[in-house]
Write an enzyme that holds these catalytic residues in place. Structure first.
Site, PDB file in Angstrom:
ATOM      1  N   LYS A   1       3.949 -38.582 -38.332  1.00 49.34           N
ATOM      2  CA  LYS A   1       3.321 -37.390 -37.750  1.00 49.34           C
ATOM      3  C   LYS A   1       2.003 -37.098 -38.463  1.00 49.34           C
ATOM      4  O   LYS A   1       0.980 -36.884 -37.846  1.00 49.34           O
ATOM      5  CB  LYS A   1       4.283 -36.201 -37.868  1.00 49.34           C
TER       6      LYS A   1
ATOM      7  N   GLU B   1       5.287 -43.448 -48.300  1.00 53.38           N
ATOM      8  CA  GLU B   1       6.205 -44.556 -48.005  1.00 53.38           C
ATOM      9  C   GLU B   1       5.711 -45.353 -46.794  1.00 53.38           C
ATOM     10  O   GLU B   1       5.632 -46.589 -46.811  1.00 53.38           O
ATOM     11  CB  GLU B   1       7.618 -44.028 -47.688  1.00 53.38           C
TER      12      GLU B   1
ATOM     13  N   GLY C   1       8.860 -32.914 -37.198  1.00 59.24           N
ATOM     14  CA  GLY C   1       9.249 -34.311 -37.432  1.00 59.24           C
ATOM     15  C   GLY C   1      10.699 -34.578 -37.042  1.00 59.24           C
ATOM     16  O   GLY C   1      11.009 -35.563 -36.368  1.00 59.24           O
ATOM     17  N   ARG C   2      11.593 -33.685 -37.432  1.00 56.33           N
ATOM     18  CA  ARG C   2      13.024 -33.920 -37.170  1.00 56.33           C
ATOM     19  C   ARG C   2      13.405 -33.616 -35.725  1.00 56.33           C
ATOM     20  O   ARG C   2      14.570 -33.770 -35.348  1.00 56.33           O
ATOM     21  CB  ARG C   2      13.873 -33.122 -38.165  1.00 56.33           C
TER      22      ARG C   2
ATOM     23  N   GLU D   1      17.311 -30.027 -43.405  1.00 49.22           N
ATOM     24  CA  GLU D   1      15.883 -29.759 -43.587  1.00 49.22           C
ATOM     25  C   GLU D   1      15.500 -28.473 -42.830  1.00 49.22           C
ATOM     26  O   GLU D   1      14.567 -27.768 -43.225  1.00 49.22           O
ATOM     27  CB  GLU D   1      15.039 -30.952 -43.098  1.00 49.22           C
TER      28      GLU D   1
ATOM     29  N   HIS E   1      39.890 -44.210 -44.000  1.00 49.50           N
ATOM     30  CA  HIS E   1      40.329 -45.052 -45.108  1.00 49.50           C
ATOM     31  C   HIS E   1      39.451 -44.846 -46.333  1.00 49.50           C
ATOM     32  O   HIS E   1      39.451 -45.669 -47.245  1.00 49.50           O
ATOM     33  CB  HIS E   1      40.332 -46.518 -44.665  1.00 49.50           C
TER      34      HIS E   1
ATOM     35  N   LYS F   1       7.265 -34.430 -53.933  1.00 43.85           N
ATOM     36  CA  LYS F   1       6.130 -35.289 -53.521  1.00 43.85           C
ATOM     37  C   LYS F   1       4.973 -35.108 -54.488  1.00 43.85           C
ATOM     38  O   LYS F   1       4.362 -36.083 -54.932  1.00 43.85           O
ATOM     39  CB  LYS F   1       5.655 -34.897 -52.120  1.00 43.85           C
TER      40      LYS F   1
HETATM   41  O1  F6P Z   1       8.948 -35.023 -46.325  1.00 42.06           O
HETATM   42  C1  F6P Z   1       9.624 -34.544 -45.236  1.00 42.06           C
HETATM   43  C2  F6P Z   1       8.942 -34.935 -43.977  1.00 42.06           C
HETATM   44  O2  F6P Z   1       7.774 -34.193 -43.820  1.00 42.06           O
HETATM   45  C3  F6P Z   1       9.835 -34.760 -42.770  1.00 42.06           C
HETATM   46  O3  F6P Z   1       9.870 -33.478 -42.298  1.00 42.06           O
HETATM   47  C4  F6P Z   1       9.258 -35.757 -41.827  1.00 42.06           C
HETATM   48  O4  F6P Z   1      10.120 -36.050 -40.775  1.00 42.06           O
HETATM   49  C5  F6P Z   1       9.015 -36.913 -42.758  1.00 42.06           C
HETATM   50  O5  F6P Z   1       8.593 -36.314 -43.969  1.00 42.06           O
HETATM   51  C6  F6P Z   1       8.014 -37.922 -42.298  1.00 42.06           C
HETATM   52  O6  F6P Z   1       6.753 -37.349 -42.094  1.00 42.06           O
HETATM   53  P1  F6P Z   1       5.630 -38.092 -41.276  1.00 42.06           P
HETATM   54  O7  F6P Z   1       6.136 -38.321 -39.904  1.00 42.06           O
HETATM   55  O8  F6P Z   1       4.455 -37.171 -41.300  1.00 42.06           O
HETATM   56  O9  F6P Z   1       5.336 -39.396 -41.967  1.00 42.06           O
END
Ligand code: F6P
Length: 541
Positions: free
Chosen positions: A200, A206, A260-261, A346, A377, A506
């Site tokens: 987003k 990452e 995002g979620r 979240e 199990h 972060k």
């Molecule tokens: O760090 C949390 C977050 O902002 C989430 O809310 C989001 O889904 C995820 O990181 C990934 O963010 P992006 O889509 O901006 O890479």
């Protein structure tokens, strides 16, 4: 609101609502009275400690919290995410009625429909082989690089809808741990692989790091000029995508009013569309839209998200249960608990109300789970006999996709139903003793061993039954849980749509990187962090 919570508490105690065995024995209609359906989706909450008085109070709780008004404010584009000054409009992404949805004076639907059409055209071009890799070979594998909402939704849904796959194979890389992308690339040929960089913000470390690794993989195998033919991107930050070097016609946008979620319905769903095709993706949106309409129009007693949210708050804030288990008896929903973890935790893992005051009485519970029968199990022992009460949410399809394995599906169903029955009924000391003696055990030995075989019972669960896990059914199920989280957030009086809690870690990681790299000393850190840095440095040589 606290007055209703208190009233719920005293009513539960006075009416002995928790004695479920007695409640079922006294009322042959209990299942009928405490279950609700929306088309083929049935929600049975009769195995929760509810009765008519409690359900009436829960309805009053929702009314007092203005759930219906706040729901309408969300659907009509009010900026209910006030800490980020944003509307919350994932519902517009699946607004199949195409009625105008206005944000800042502009109807967002033309943009929504435009991106959906562009995604569809791109997906079909890849699926048909019209759009190829740089060497002219068809794309056989797609790797989605994203994390959090840019990973969990498409990864979960792609797995869930495996019977509908007729496109390229899908892979998902999220972790910054180089092991993740290495193990994925090992399986792939550069010539036939497409990477989708999904973020987003297009700043997430990452995702950006893995995207660079993927770019190097293509450049090394096919040359720098080939990179463009092997990348696409999904983001709200179109300027940043352009700077990364992905051509505009391969970039699919969305908007800051999509959390995002909550973004699986947007271009973040592109990997799913590549796997199952445009029509099936449309049915997935249809299912969510149907749930949206149901949430907006059904009265409380028939409104599945309202009921699920209200009972969730009852469990959390009245009965004090700190966690909830998500237990799909559907192997293809094996990532659904992880998906719901982000959606729920979240969203509702907050300590401050919308007025900036401390939340009274607890906000979102810990959400966890695994598919059945595997969990049986592993951790069900604690759910049945542990000292914590864990409300369980079971889900089961009437029909699988393997008609030749009908017997296995019958076993799956009987296990699912047996678990909720066992949690509710339990086994008394007398029953345990009788059972042991019926096997020929001496009475003294039976007395000694029986306590270990007692199940308290009265452990609550909700069971969802649906016909089959189709794209429509999955869309509907996800939307149900989204709205449940919304209902609970409104009752907790929190903002469910920001996520400031992920920021501090972060920030500190960014500050620690040069320390780990050995570029600066670990000054200013506590002795534990400095000690760990030193230990890792020594071990790394
Ligand atoms: O760090 C949390 C977050 O902002 C989430 O809310 C989001 O889904 C995820 O990181 C990934 O963010 P992006 O889509 O901006 O890479």
């Amino acid at each position: 609101m606290q007055a209703i919570i208190d009233k719920l508490s005293s009513t539960a105690a006075a009416t002995r609502a928790e004695d479920l065995r007695a409640a079922f024995a006294a009322d042959a209609q209990r299942f009928t009275r405490f279950s609700a359906s929306f088309d083929d989706l049935l929600m049975d909450y009769s195995k929760c400690a509810v009765n008519d008085e409690i359900m009436a109070l829960l309805e009053e709780l929702c009314a007092t919290a203005d759930v219906a008004q706040k729901r309408d404010a969300m659907f009509t584009g009010e900026k209910i995410n006030f800490t980020e000054d944003r509307a919350v409009l994932h519902t517009a992404l699946r607004n199949r009625a195409n009625t105008p949805v206005i944000v800042d004076g502009t109807d967002v639907m033309p943009d929504v429909n435009g991106v959906l059409a562009a995604m569809g055209a791109f997906a079909e071009a890849i699926r048909s082989g019209k759009l190829t890799g740089a060497t002219g070979k068809a794309i056989t594998d797609v790797v989605n690089i994203g994390i959090g909402g840019s990973d969990l939704g498409p990864a979960m849904a792609t797995l869930a809808l495996a019977p509908f796959h007729d496109g390229p194979r899908l892979h998902f890389v999220s972790n910054v741990d180089g092991a993740h992308i290495t193990d994925t690339l090992k399986l792939l040929s550069a010539e036939t692989t497409l990477f989708i960089v999904a973020s987003k913000t297009f700043t997430t470390i990452e995702t950006m790091t893995n995207a660079q690794t993927a770019r190097a993989f293509i450049a090394k195998a096919l040359g720098e000029d080939a990179v463009g033919a092997h990348f696409a991107a999904v983001s709200t930050a179109l300027d940043k995508v352009a700077a990364f070097g992905i051509a505009a016609e391969r970039v699919f946008g969305f908007w800051d009013w999509v959390g995002g979620r909550y973004s699986i319905w947007s271009a973040i769903g592109l990997p799913l569309m590549l796997a199952i095709g445009r029509e099936n993706f449309g049915r997935f949106l249809d299912g969510a839209h149907a749930m949206d309409q149901h949430f907006r129009t059904a009265p409380f007693s028939k409104n599945l998200p309202m009921l699920l949210g209200a009972i969730g708050v009852y469990h959390r804030n009245v009965l004090g249960y700190p966690t909830r288990a998500i237990l799909p008896y559907d192997q293809r929903l094996s990532r659904f608990p992880a998906y719901l973890q982000q959606l729920d935790m979240e969203s509702n893992g907050k300590s401050v109300t919308i007025d900036g005051k401390p939340v009274a009485g607890g906000s979102g519970p810990v959400v966890w789970g695994e598919p059945g029968t595997n969990g049986q199990h592993a951790f069900y022992q604690l759910i049945h006999q542990g000292t914590s009460i864990i409300p369980a949410e079971f889900m089961i399809a009437a029909n699988g996709f393997e008609p030749e394995l009908r017997h296995q599906h019958e076993l799956l169903i009987s296990n699912c139903l047996a678990q909720s029955e066992a949690l509710m009924r339990g086994r008394t000391l007398a029953e345990a003793k009788t059972q042991l003696m019926a096997k020929g055990m001496e009475e003294a030995t039976a007395d000694f061993l029986a306590p270990h075989r007692v199940f308290s019972g009265n452990r609550p669960s909700i069971t969802f039954v649906y016909d089959q896990l189709t794209p429509f059914a999955l869309g509907r199920l996800i939307a149900l849980y989204e709205h449940r989280v919304f209902v609970e957030g409104v009752i907790f009086r929190i903002n469910s749509f920001d996520q400031w809690g992920v920021e501090l870690g972060k920030e500190l990681a960014t500050g620690l990187l040069p320390v780990v790299e050995g570029k600066v000393a670990a000054t200013g850190h506590d002795s534990s962090t400095a000690g760990l840095v030193a230990a890792l440095k020594a071990a790394r040589g």
